[in-house]
Design a protein around this motif. Structure first.
Motif, PDB file in Angstrom:
ATOM      1  N   UNK A  50      -6.229   1.267 -29.204  1.00 36.26           N
ATOM      2  CA  UNK A  50      -7.150   1.588 -30.304  1.00 36.26           C
ATOM      3  C   UNK A  50      -7.297   3.095 -30.484  1.00 36.26           C
ATOM      4  N   UNK A  51      -7.061   3.849 -29.410  1.00 42.42           N
ATOM      5  CA  UNK A  51      -7.083   5.310 -29.479  1.00 42.42           C
ATOM      6  C   UNK A  51      -5.755   5.879 -29.980  1.00 42.42           C
ATOM      7  N   UNK A  52      -4.788   4.987 -30.197  1.00 45.21           N
ATOM      8  CA  UNK A  52      -3.466   5.426 -30.615  1.00 45.21           C
ATOM      9  C   UNK A  52      -2.550   5.763 -29.456  1.00 45.21           C
ATOM     10  N   UNK A  53      -2.960   5.394 -28.233  1.00 46.56           N
ATOM     11  CA  UNK A  53      -2.178   5.723 -27.047  1.00 46.56           C
ATOM     12  C   UNK A  53      -1.173   4.649 -26.672  1.00 46.56           C
ATOM     13  N   UNK A  54      -0.289   5.024 -25.785  1.00 48.21           N
ATOM     14  CA  UNK A  54       0.705   4.091 -25.241  1.00 48.21           C
ATOM     15  C   UNK A  54       0.350   3.785 -23.798  1.00 48.21           C
ATOM     16  N   UNK A  55       0.433   2.515 -23.413  1.00 45.17           N
ATOM     17  CA  UNK A  55      -0.036   2.116 -22.085  1.00 45.17           C
ATOM     18  C   UNK A  55       0.710   0.883 -21.606  1.00 45.17           C
ATOM     19  N   UNK A  56       0.960   0.838 -20.311  1.00 45.00           N
ATOM     20  CA  UNK A  56       1.427  -0.353 -19.622  1.00 45.00           C
ATOM     21  C   UNK A  56       0.554  -0.560 -18.399  1.00 45.00           C
ATOM     22  N   UNK A  57       0.195  -1.791 -18.113  1.00 46.24           N
ATOM     23  CA  UNK A  57      -0.579  -2.129 -16.919  1.00 46.24           C
ATOM     24  C   UNK A  57       0.287  -2.986 -16.003  1.00 46.24           C
ATOM     25  N   UNK A  58       0.382  -2.596 -14.729  1.00 46.85           N
ATOM     26  CA  UNK A  58       1.209  -3.297 -13.749  1.00 46.85           C
ATOM     27  C   UNK A  58       0.333  -3.791 -12.604  1.00 46.85           C
ATOM     28  N   UNK A  59       0.615  -4.990 -12.117  1.00 49.80           N
ATOM     29  CA  UNK A  59      -0.154  -5.532 -10.991  1.00 49.80           C
ATOM     30  C   UNK A  59       0.291  -4.868  -9.699  1.00 49.80           C
ATOM     31  N   UNK A  60      -0.671  -4.477  -8.863  1.00 52.96           N
ATOM     32  CA  UNK A  60      -0.352  -3.867  -7.579  1.00 52.96           C
ATOM     33  C   UNK A  60      -1.518  -4.014  -6.624  1.00 52.96           C
ATOM     34  N   UNK A  61      -1.218  -4.436  -5.409  1.00 50.79           N
ATOM     35  CA  UNK A  61      -2.188  -4.407  -4.317  1.00 50.79           C
ATOM     36  C   UNK A  61      -1.872  -3.186  -3.477  1.00 50.79           C
ATOM     37  N   UNK A  62      -2.686  -2.133  -3.625  1.00 48.48           N
ATOM     38  CA  UNK A  62      -2.423  -0.880  -2.921  1.00 48.48           C
ATOM     39  C   UNK A  62      -2.527  -1.057  -1.411  1.00 48.48           C
ATOM     40  N   UNK A  63      -3.196  -2.110  -0.972  1.00 49.13           N
ATOM     41  CA  UNK A  63      -3.320  -2.376   0.461  1.00 49.13           C
ATOM     42  C   UNK A  63      -2.119  -3.050   1.075  1.00 49.13           C
ATOM     43  N   UNK A 111     -12.284  -2.169   8.989  1.00 49.03           N
ATOM     44  CA  UNK A 111     -11.618  -0.891   9.249  1.00 49.03           C
ATOM     45  C   UNK A 111     -10.166  -0.940   8.779  1.00 49.03           C
ATOM     46  N   UNK A 112      -9.460  -2.014   9.141  1.00 47.48           N
ATOM     47  CA  UNK A 112      -8.047  -2.131   8.774  1.00 47.48           C
ATOM     48  C   UNK A 112      -7.861  -2.187   7.265  1.00 47.48           C
ATOM     49  N   UNK A 113      -8.745  -2.907   6.575  1.00 46.70           N
ATOM     50  CA  UNK A 113      -8.635  -2.970   5.117  1.00 46.70           C
ATOM     51  C   UNK A 113      -8.825  -1.590   4.496  1.00 46.70           C
ATOM     52  N   UNK A 114      -9.799  -0.852   4.991  1.00 45.46           N
ATOM     53  CA  UNK A 114     -10.048   0.490   4.467  1.00 45.46           C
ATOM     54  C   UNK A 114      -8.867   1.418   4.740  1.00 45.46           C
ATOM     55  N   UNK A 115      -8.302   1.331   5.939  1.00 44.01           N
ATOM     56  CA  UNK A 115      -7.108   2.125   6.249  1.00 44.01           C
ATOM     57  C   UNK A 115      -5.975   1.784   5.286  1.00 44.01           C
ATOM     58  N   UNK A 116      -5.720   0.491   5.116  1.00 40.82           N
ATOM     59  CA  UNK A 116      -4.574   0.047   4.323  1.00 40.82           C
ATOM     60  C   UNK A 116      -4.684   0.450   2.859  1.00 40.82           C
ATOM     61  N   UNK A 117      -5.881   0.387   2.314  1.00 46.38           N
ATOM     62  CA  UNK A 117      -6.058   0.697   0.893  1.00 46.38           C
ATOM     63  C   UNK A 117      -6.195   2.199   0.666  1.00 46.38           C
ATOM     64  N   UNK A 118      -7.119   2.827   1.369  1.00 47.35           N
ATOM     65  CA  UNK A 118      -7.468   4.203   1.046  1.00 47.35           C
ATOM     66  C   UNK A 118      -6.515   5.233   1.646  1.00 47.35           C
ATOM     67  N   UNK A 119      -6.007   4.971   2.825  1.00 46.54           N
ATOM     68  CA  UNK A 119      -5.192   5.980   3.504  1.00 46.54           C
ATOM     69  C   UNK A 119      -3.709   5.609   3.523  1.00 46.54           C
ATOM     70  N   UNK A 120      -3.376   4.530   4.201  1.00 43.11           N
ATOM     71  CA  UNK A 120      -1.965   4.130   4.273  1.00 43.11           C
ATOM     72  C   UNK A 120      -1.398   3.839   2.888  1.00 43.11           C
ATOM     73  N   UNK A 121      -2.175   3.130   2.069  1.00 47.00           N
ATOM     74  CA  UNK A 121      -1.695   2.774   0.740  1.00 47.00           C
ATOM     75  C   UNK A 121      -1.407   3.992  -0.113  1.00 47.00           C
ATOM     76  N   UNK A 122      -2.382   4.882  -0.224  1.00 44.69           N
ATOM     77  CA  UNK A 122      -2.188   6.081  -1.042  1.00 44.69           C
ATOM     78  C   UNK A 122      -1.076   6.961  -0.482  1.00 44.69           C
ATOM     79  N   UNK A 124       1.652   6.167   1.406  1.00 42.74           N
ATOM     80  CA  UNK A 124       3.035   5.695   1.253  1.00 42.74           C
ATOM     81  C   UNK A 124       3.398   5.364  -0.186  1.00 42.74           C
ATOM     82  N   UNK A 125       2.414   5.025  -1.019  1.00 43.63           N
ATOM     83  CA  UNK A 125       2.724   4.857  -2.441  1.00 43.63           C
ATOM     84  C   UNK A 125       3.148   6.194  -3.033  1.00 43.63           C
TER      85      UNK A 125
END
Length: 252
Positions: A50-63, A111-122, A124-125
């Motif tokens: 609606x803003x005139x932009x181009x966009x694609x959304x992709x599914x991803x589990x960062x964890x 703890x493991x979930x937080x590591x996987x999403x916030x630290x390891x995920x970011x 290695x992604x």
């Protein structure tokens, strides 16, 4: 900022959605990720278009780092087929999960979930995406005001964000020769659905945040989306290896 392309993780709601909308309004093309809510992702697509932009959304589990190789392949395909590009310019590592518990009550699973999403995920992604980031590009890692102030209940979450801030400085040093800026952006308390929507929906919490913030209110998603757009705009080109807090002056 026209013809630039940004990848934003966790772009279907909250801070990520706001960042996507602010950047799209400035002419930046968006590749966003969502975890599971297809309807929310479709809503973001509709708003950006609606803003005139181009966009694609992709599914991803960062964890789940085992899926990153495939995701990078998807990104390369979308860049080529949809955006007619072979590189993207901006990466915003925003996707996150909350876990509120005292130190004594924090479980290994939390703890493991937080590591996987916030630290390891970011971590290695970003590593997997490095070949696709254009020289002269920029990376923003979303941190938290909780790395500076220390209320009970956020010890594990804040520890991950503290690690993200240290990693950000090292990454800025290593990617400097490619002209890539890397910064961490640390929001204060924001009225979103994050962490069960406590800041947004609990009047007592909202009032407490406002009373302890120099600008006299809790933050809104647009406050952070605008800050992301600022850092990725012309004014951010000489800023790197920094922790920038966007908290309205919490606990100053």
């Amino acid at each position: 900022m026209s013809n630039k392309i940004a990848i934003i993780t966790g772009a279907s709601r909250g801070l990520g959605k706001s960042a996507a909308l602010h950047l799209a309004a400035q002419g930046v093309d968006i590749i966003g990720t969502y975890h599971s809510n297809v309807a929310e992702a479709q809503n973001v697509i509709a708003e950006i278009e609606a803003l005139g932009g181009r966009v694609k959304m992709l599914q991803l589990d960062v964890g789940d780092s085992s899926r990153f190789e495939g995701f990078v392949g998807q990104v390369a395909a979308v860049l080529s087929a949809f955006f007619k590009a072979d590189r993207f310019d901006f990466l915003v590592n925003n996707a996150g999960v909350a876990a509120r518990a005292s130190f004594a009550e924090t479980t290994e699973a939390q703890f493991d979930q937080l590591v996987n999403v916030h630290l390891k995920g970011s971590f290695f992604l970003t590593q997997k995406l490095l070949p696709l980031i254009a020289d002269g590009g920029r990376i923003i890692n979303i941190s938290s005001g909780l790395t500076r102030f220390s209320p009970v209940g956020y010890v594990a979450y804040a520890a991950m964000k503290g690690a993200v801030e240290v990693w950000t400085r090292y990454l800025a040093n290593e990617l400097g020769p490619r002209g890539i800026n890397v910064n961490s952006l640390a929001p204060g308390a924001i009225a979103t659905d994050f962490g069960g929507g406590t800041v947004r929906d609990n009047p007592d919490v909202n009032a407490w945040v406002a009373a302890n913030t120099a600008l006299g209110r809790a933050g809104q998603p647009d406050d952070i989306g605008a800050a992301v757009a600022m850092l990725l705009g012309d004014g951010g080109k000489w800023i790197t290896a920094q922790r920038i807090e966007a908290s309205g002056g919490m606990f100053v």
